[in-house]
Design a protein around this motif. Structure first.
Motif, PDB file in Angstrom:
ATOM      1  N   PRO A 201      19.930   0.105   5.763  1.00  0.00           N
ATOM      2  CA  PRO A 201      20.611  -0.170   4.491  1.00  0.00           C
ATOM      3  C   PRO A 201      21.996  -0.747   4.709  1.00  0.00           C
ATOM      4  N   GLY A 202      22.321  -1.737   3.915  1.00  0.00           N
ATOM      5  CA  GLY A 202      23.619  -2.384   4.018  1.00  0.00           C
ATOM      6  C   GLY A 202      24.137  -2.757   2.653  1.00  0.00           C
ATOM      7  N   LEU A 203      24.959  -3.793   2.620  1.00  0.00           N
ATOM      8  CA  LEU A 203      25.599  -4.187   1.370  1.00  0.00           C
ATOM      9  C   LEU A 203      24.573  -4.582   0.316  1.00  0.00           C
ATOM     10  N   VAL A 204      23.581  -5.379   0.704  1.00  0.00           N
ATOM     11  CA  VAL A 204      22.587  -5.827  -0.272  1.00  0.00           C
ATOM     12  C   VAL A 204      21.837  -4.631  -0.843  1.00  0.00           C
ATOM     13  N   SER A 205      21.487  -3.682   0.006  1.00  0.00           N
ATOM     14  CA  SER A 205      20.791  -2.494  -0.466  1.00  0.00           C
ATOM     15  C   SER A 205      21.637  -1.727  -1.477  1.00  0.00           C
ATOM     16  N   GLN A 206      22.945  -1.633  -1.217  1.00  0.00           N
ATOM     17  CA  GLN A 206      23.826  -0.922  -2.144  1.00  0.00           C
ATOM     18  C   GLN A 206      23.865  -1.601  -3.501  1.00  0.00           C
ATOM     19  N   VAL A 207      23.976  -2.925  -3.488  1.00  0.00           N
ATOM     20  CA  VAL A 207      24.026  -3.656  -4.765  1.00  0.00           C
ATOM     21  C   VAL A 207      22.680  -3.568  -5.477  1.00  0.00           C
ATOM     22  N   ALA A 208      21.595  -3.747  -4.735  1.00  0.00           N
ATOM     23  CA  ALA A 208      20.266  -3.727  -5.346  1.00  0.00           C
ATOM     24  C   ALA A 208      19.928  -2.363  -5.928  1.00  0.00           C
ATOM     25  N   SER A 209      20.460  -1.303  -5.337  1.00  0.00           N
ATOM     26  CA  SER A 209      20.164   0.041  -5.846  1.00  0.00           C
ATOM     27  C   SER A 209      20.709   0.242  -7.249  1.00  0.00           C
ATOM     28  N   GLN A 210      21.749  -0.515  -7.605  1.00  0.00           N
ATOM     29  CA  GLN A 210      22.305  -0.406  -8.951  1.00  0.00           C
ATOM     30  C   GLN A 210      21.336  -0.923 -10.012  1.00  0.00           C
ATOM     31  N   CYS A 279      23.063  -8.809  -8.610  1.00  0.00           N
ATOM     32  CA  CYS A 279      21.770  -9.347  -8.198  1.00  0.00           C
ATOM     33  C   CYS A 279      21.231 -10.261  -9.281  1.00  0.00           C
ATOM     34  N   SER A 280      20.577 -11.341  -8.874  1.00  0.00           N
ATOM     35  CA  SER A 280      19.862 -12.160  -9.850  1.00  0.00           C
ATOM     36  C   SER A 280      18.763 -11.313 -10.482  1.00  0.00           C
ATOM     37  N   THR A 281      18.677 -11.377 -11.787  1.00  0.00           N
ATOM     38  CA  THR A 281      17.674 -10.586 -12.498  1.00  0.00           C
ATOM     39  C   THR A 281      16.786 -11.492 -13.328  1.00  0.00           C
ATOM     40  N   THR A 282      15.709 -10.940 -13.780  1.00  0.00           N
ATOM     41  CA  THR A 282      14.778 -11.701 -14.609  1.00  0.00           C
ATOM     42  C   THR A 282      14.198 -10.799 -15.689  1.00  0.00           C
ATOM     43  N   MET A 283      13.902 -11.398 -16.831  1.00  0.00           N
ATOM     44  CA  MET A 283      13.224 -10.693 -17.906  1.00  0.00           C
ATOM     45  C   MET A 283      11.729 -10.583 -17.659  1.00  0.00           C
ATOM     46  N   TYR A 284      11.262 -11.282 -16.607  1.00  0.00           N
ATOM     47  CA  TYR A 284       9.838 -11.195 -16.270  1.00  0.00           C
ATOM     48  C   TYR A 284       9.600  -9.891 -15.520  1.00  0.00           C
ATOM     49  N   THR A 285       9.281  -8.869 -16.249  1.00  0.00           N
ATOM     50  CA  THR A 285       9.082  -7.554 -15.667  1.00  0.00           C
ATOM     51  C   THR A 285       7.655  -7.077 -15.904  1.00  0.00           C
TER      52      THR A 285
END
Length: 1017
Positions: A201-210, A279-285
């Protein structure tokens, strides 16, 4: 970490038993000529590639003769270095050559799967690619990955203009693949490599966890397998006068998604300078997004409640998805390469030869399986019945209001990500055929000829799809009969009901996705063809006594005549037209060329002049796309005052004619509207607005025109119309532009190199070279929009800019584009513009240290220092230098300094070898912090975060054993210490990759382990 170390130690232990030798030579060749085979004399620094064992083929010249030495620096990558690297693709080899701007078609999300070469980062259009001295194929269609790595003798990289010898395209230089066309016996080469990376786990993991995005599991992972198997056979017959060999190569590369690495667990964004990362997000869920387009909640955005209760909750980023999770980090690829070499020596006067190469490559790029928003379709919306059996009462009320439960249909917008199904594919199918053949021989004493040609055909089929809106509406139009829900329409085609009103309702519903996607793929087929006929006659005039009185060798000449025809045909089907527009195209151009090359030794083996030699070449070219004939030339000099030191210098005037695509873009005429806030530079400028206090009506306040009266006169405007409001572009439609209508002229580069080569006799085995290169490219071919010409005219009044205004008799610049007007527009399009530059130093070195009974050590160094990479885009813009910077107009240019140092130990009996390679990349800085306004670096743009990439060092290890009976095996570890790539938010804008890094430049997937074996019978 312990597991990773254990894996490496085990690999080292195994490799001491099973490995192939990485023999003496490495990547570079400071001598400037192809590397000498062991035992060759110091004067014969080359590899014999002709029937005359005394002739040396040097890339950059059509003249073959003994003791050849190149006057321009050449970097050679040997077969031994390729083997030590355990490369599956030529792409992997080229990315480690300092003079080549790295590219990585395997890791581009938008790649078409074809690999081309960019020397000095000047573009693939300016790099000429040869196979055994002849063109690989059409510039627009070539794919160098069709060349199997196991059949390469070496790769010669000549950096500097070579148009006078080889023709157009060689502005930045030449890459020549020298093949093993004299193979005998049977050989099987196998190579398997994979990535052994430790996710942590690193920076990307921390941001993605949000965002609640799933991340790869912590710990060691092995993926991205790449396998390559080659069978080569060869035989000589008829007293060795007839030789034939053939090969078949199969390779397969496994898909790795972005979500497989902790460094790419989401696409990092930083929307505000020095602001927080997101993080880039999408409404396609997978829960489904629903937005009513009418009724009481028109325009509102809802998400189906994740608890599956068939209720709506308001959409928020907390319920968004990671759109890029399944996009390829390494794309799936399957390739077949095959070919043959044949030669038949009838006599010294005639030898027939041929080479056939064929490939078929299939790759895919994956995107999430989705129900697209109706905004993606130009005609139509989604319609849902208010009595849809999947709607709950509360959902029907939210969508339909009072009409809930009735047969009324209402428009909605839907976005849904289907999980548990095959993701949607962009499909690329590339195949090609290259045939080279001819006849060569001696026709008189001292004279040789070679008459042959190349036919190359490359075909690409690109297919992409968008789910059918009609079929989605069919799937939405469902009915419940005795509890069974089915489609009302299109049951004959297998319509599957769509439930967009419950979270995860479409999980594992492959049948639904197949129904809405089948039959929607649009296809574009592009076929590039090259016909190249080449005749060369070379002679050693020393045979007739034509030589300097102070030289042993005579003057050598080569006469060349060439005809080339390059064509491109493009076909699109109706589905493609519906998806992206377009039409069929058929483009072609041809060229006639003739050239002369001379080598003239002046002094040899005299005091203070072991060698003094001058070379020259001249070529005239006539392209069908241009009414004029243009010429290229080179002049070179070599001076070795003693055997230990050689000075060399060259100047080339190289010209590149436009490719067939560029020529078409320049000439093809199209019209349109300038829809931005463009205003005629000769009309009054709008400096503000006023409001009538009585009526409230707003009016513009006008000032002086942007251009001077003299500049406007240069656009063809009458003096009495200067500053007239009648010139203002209509506010409703704007002014008119015309693209095309240009004759694109050749661009011209002056390439100068000078350097020194040292081979001290007091230190046998050492060779060092230092060369300075300066490439000045004028009249660059590129695309310029209306603002380029408009701003240029206003600033300079130059005819180059101002002639692009074609006014109506009343001075205006607007007309009806549909009528193909002859006046009333400003031009834009592909044409010649201003200057590009590339300056720097190349440093190369080799040293062999013999250890007597212990064997030997070989050191091989190749480095490149870039001092200037940029230029000037127009006379009104400042000069800029991108060396050491990235971003903005610099894109992803090369660092200032890169090098590779390979050290190889080989036992005396050549049974065991160990090769250790050090690759270095200097640091890079974002242009925002360059403090150079020409790059966009000002006090306002300077950042305090994510503006610098530190220097990077990678280390590679290869160990092997060669068995006397023709069996060898090798294990290698590239990026031995599994160094992670640098993190760069908003990476797509820099590198066309969503991987948060530059996959072209850095080892972004981690440590690579390779095992290869060779068996020869």
């Amino acid at each position: 970490m312990l597991r990773t170390k254990t894996m490496l130690l085990a690999g080292v232990c195994v490799s001491t038993v099973m490995a192939a030798p990485a023999l003496a030579q490495g990547q570079s060749n400071p001598s400037g000529a192809p590397i000498a085979p062991e035992g060759a004399t110091s004067q014969a620094r080359g590899v014999s590639d002709s029937n005359d064992a005394g002739s040396i083929v040097v890339t950059g010249s059509r003249i073959t003769r003994p003791n050849a030495t190149a006057a321009a620096p050449i970097t050679s990558v040997t077969s031994e270095a390729i083997r030590a690297q355990a490369a599956v693709n030529v792409e992997d080899v080229l990315n480690r050559v300092p003079q080549i701007a790295p590219d990585s078609q395997q890791n581009y999300q938008d790649s078409d799967g074809r690999q081309r070469i960019k020397l000095r980062n000047l573009g693939f259009e300016r790099t000429l690619v040869l196979v055994d001295g002849k063109r690989l194929g059409s510039m627009n269609g070539e794919d160098v990955n069709m060349i199997p790595t196991t059949l390469l003798k070496r790769i010669d990289v000549l950096t500097g203009g070579a148009s006078a010898v080889y023709g157009s395209d060689a502005i930045a230089g030449v890459v020549n693949f020298v093949m093993d066309d004299d193979f005998q016996g049977i050989r099987i080469d196998g190579n398997y490599n994979f990535y052994a990376h430790k996710n942590s786990p690193g920076l990307v993991s921390q941001v993605a966890s949000q965002y609640g995005f799933a991340q790869p599991a912590r710990g060691d992972t092995a993926d991205g397998g790449r396998s390559d198997l080659t069978l080569t056979v060869g035989k000589k017959l008829l007293d060795d006068r007839f030789h034939i060999s053939a090969y078949v190569d199969y390779r397969k590369i496994q898909y790795v998604p972005l979500s497989a690495r902790e460094t790419s667990g989401c696409n990092l964004t930083q929307t505000v300078k020095d602001g927080p990362l997101g993080c880039s997000t999408t409404m396609y869920t997978a829960t489904g997004y629903v937005s009513p387009q009418a009724g009481p909640n028109a325009g509102a955005g809802f998400i189906n409640n994740p608890d599956g209760s068939r209720g709506f909750v308001p959409y928020s980023d907390a319920l968004a998805d990671n759109y890029y999770s399944t996009i390829s980090f390494q794309r799936a690829d399957e390739r077949w390469n095959a070919g043959s070499f044949a030669s038949f020596k009838i006599s010294d006067a005639a030898e027939l030869y041929s080479n056939v190469m064929w490939f078929r490559d299939k790759s895919q790029n994956y995107f999430p399986a989705r129900i697209l928003s109706s905004a993606n379709y130009t005609n139509g919306v989604y319609s849902v019945g208010c009595n849809n059996p999947y709607l709950s009462a509360s959902q029907a009320q939210a969508i339909c209001g009072a009409a809930a439960g009735t047969a009324t249909t209402v428009p909605v917008d839907l976005r849904y990500r289907l999980t548990g199904v095959r993701d949607q594919e962009d499909r690329y199918l590339n195949n090609g055929l290259r045939i080279s053949s001819g006849v060569r021989g001696e026709f008189a004493k001292g004279w040789r000829y070679d008459v042959g040609g190349v036919y190359a055909r490359n075909r690409q089929e690109y297919a992409w799809a968008r789910p059918s809106i009609d079929r989605i509406n069919n799937a939405l139009n469902s009915v419940s009969t005795n509890g069974t829900i089915s489609c009302v329409n299109d049951t004959a085609n297998g319509c599957v009901p769509l439930d967009p009103f419950s979270a995860y309702s479409s999980t594992n519903n492959q049948a639904l996705f197949d129904y809405i996607l089948n039959g929607t793929y649009g296809h574009q087929i592009t076929v590039n063809k090259l016909y190249d006929v080449l005749a060369t006659v070379q002679g050693d005039l020393g045979t007739y006594g034509i030589k300097s009185p102070w030289a042993e060798q005579g003057v050598a000449v080569a006469l060349t005549g060439e005809y080339r025809r390059d064509s491109l045909q493009s076909f699109v089907d109706q589905n493609w037209i519906a998806l992206a527009g377009g039409s069929n195209q058929s483009l072609a151009q041809h060229a006639w060329e003739g050239g002369l090359e001379v080598q003239a030794p002046i002094i040899e083996h005299r005091p203070y002049a072991e060698l003094l030699q001058v070379n020259g070449a001249y070529r005239a070219s006539k392209y069908s796309s241009n009414p004029d004939t243009f010429s290229t030339w080179k002049a070179e000099a070599l001076w070795a005052p003693v055997r230990d030191i050689t000075f060399r210098a060259s100047i080339n005037r190289a010209q590149r004619a436009p490719t067939v695509v560029e020529a078409f873009q320049g000439k093809n005429i199209g019209y349109g509207r300038i829809t931005n806030t463009y205003n005629d530079i000769c009309a009054p400028s709008i400096v503000g607005t006023t409001v009538d206090p009585r009526t409230g009506q707003q009016s513009n306040v006008y000032g002086a025109p942007a251009a001077s009266a003299a500049a406007c006169a240069a656009t063809g405007l009458a003096a009495n119309l200067y500053g007239s409001p009648t010139l203002l572009c209509p506010t409703d439609v704007g002014c008119t532009y015309r693209s095309g209508g240009f004759t694109v002229n050749p661009e011209t580069a002056y390439t100068k190199t000078f350097g020194v080569v040292l081979r001290p006799r007091f230190l046998p085995g050492l060779s060092v070279s230092v060369d300075r290169f300066m490439i000045d490219l004028n009249d660059s071919i590129g695309y310029n929009d209306t603002s380029y010409f408009s701003n240029g005219c206003a600033a300079t009044g130059s005819a180059f800019f101002c002639d692009m205004f074609v006014r109506n008799p009343d001075g205006t610049l607007y007309s009806d584009p549909a009528s193909n007007p002859g006046t009333g527009f400003i031009r834009q399009g592909t044409t010649n513009y201003y200057k590009s530059k590339s300056y720097g130093w190349d440093l190369q070195g080799q040293y062999t240290l013999r250890l007597r009974e212990l064997g030997r050590l070989d050191f091989d160094f190749s480095g490149s220092l870039t001092t200037l990479a940029g230029g000037q885009d127009s006379p009104i813009l400042p000069r800029y230098n991108c060396a050491g910077y990235y971003g903005g107009s610099c894109g992803q240019l090369i660092p200032k300094w890169t090098h590779s140092l390979r050290t190889t130990y080989t036992t005396r009996d050549q049974l065991f070898s160990a090769s250790f390679n050090w690759r270095h990349l200097s640091s890079m800085t974002n242009v925002s912090n360059s403090n150079d306004p020409a790059l966009g670096g000002t006090a306002d743009t300077a950042r305090s975060s994510y503006y610098r990439i530190p220097s990077y060092d990678y280390f590679d290890l290869a160990l092997g054993i060669h068995f006397k009976k023709g069996y060898s095996i090798q294990i290698a570890a590239n990026n031995l210490f599994d160094r992670k790539p640098p993190l760069v938010p908003n990476s797509y804008g820099y590198s066309l990759s969503y991987a948060n890094t530059f996959p072209q430049r850095y080892d972004s997937l981690g440590r690579q382990i390779a095992i290869s074996a060779t068996t020869r019978f």
